[in-house]
Scaffold this motif. Sequence first.
Motif, PDB file in Angstrom:
ATOM      1  N   UNK A  45      -5.095  35.925  44.884  1.00  0.00           N
ATOM      2  CA  UNK A  45      -4.424  36.876  44.009  1.00  0.00           C
ATOM      3  C   UNK A  45      -3.680  36.093  42.944  1.00  0.00           C
ATOM      4  N   UNK A  46      -3.455  36.714  41.811  1.00  0.00           N
ATOM      5  CA  UNK A  46      -2.772  36.057  40.703  1.00  0.00           C
ATOM      6  C   UNK A  46      -1.430  36.725  40.448  1.00  0.00           C
ATOM      7  N   UNK A  47      -0.497  35.970  39.899  1.00  0.00           N
ATOM      8  CA  UNK A  47       0.768  36.554  39.470  1.00  0.00           C
ATOM      9  C   UNK A  47       0.526  37.357  38.200  1.00  0.00           C
ATOM     10  N   UNK A  48       1.515  38.110  37.765  1.00  0.00           N
ATOM     11  CA  UNK A  48       1.356  38.902  36.543  1.00  0.00           C
ATOM     12  C   UNK A  48       1.235  37.981  35.335  1.00  0.00           C
ATOM     13  N   UNK A  49       0.726  38.526  34.252  1.00  0.00           N
ATOM     14  CA  UNK A  49       0.545  37.728  33.042  1.00  0.00           C
ATOM     15  C   UNK A  49       1.867  37.264  32.450  1.00  0.00           C
ATOM     16  N   UNK A  50       2.976  37.852  32.880  1.00  0.00           N
ATOM     17  CA  UNK A  50       4.294  37.412  32.402  1.00  0.00           C
ATOM     18  C   UNK A  50       4.538  35.944  32.737  1.00  0.00           C
TER      19      UNK A  50
END
Length: 115
Positions: A45-50
């Motif tokens: 899973x990836x973190x948010x684009x922030x």
Amino acid sequence: MRFLVMVKATPESEAGAGPSLEELETMSKFNEELLNEGRIVLAEGLTSSAEGVRVLFDGDAEPKLIDGPFAETKELVAGVWVLNGESLEDVVALMKRAPNPDARGGVIEIRPISE
């Protein structure tokens, strides 16, 4: 062959809302099945684009950096698998078994990896 399977981001995932415990358990079970079948090369899973950065190239000019968050959620990725498969059709059939990544309307994109 290997395939990149991308789970598209949603406004909720971009806001940092993670999956529920039930959704995590369902996805973990599915990933375990893939692992037992020898399909998974990578699943994350990836973190948010922030928390991300884009690097934009324009000819020979110095690359330009753009800090996240990025506006177009429909173009963002929230998670990835790299899977082994016999063909695109094989991986499509496999991913039809996947839990819906978002109860409001999840989207998964599948692309062959150039070998």
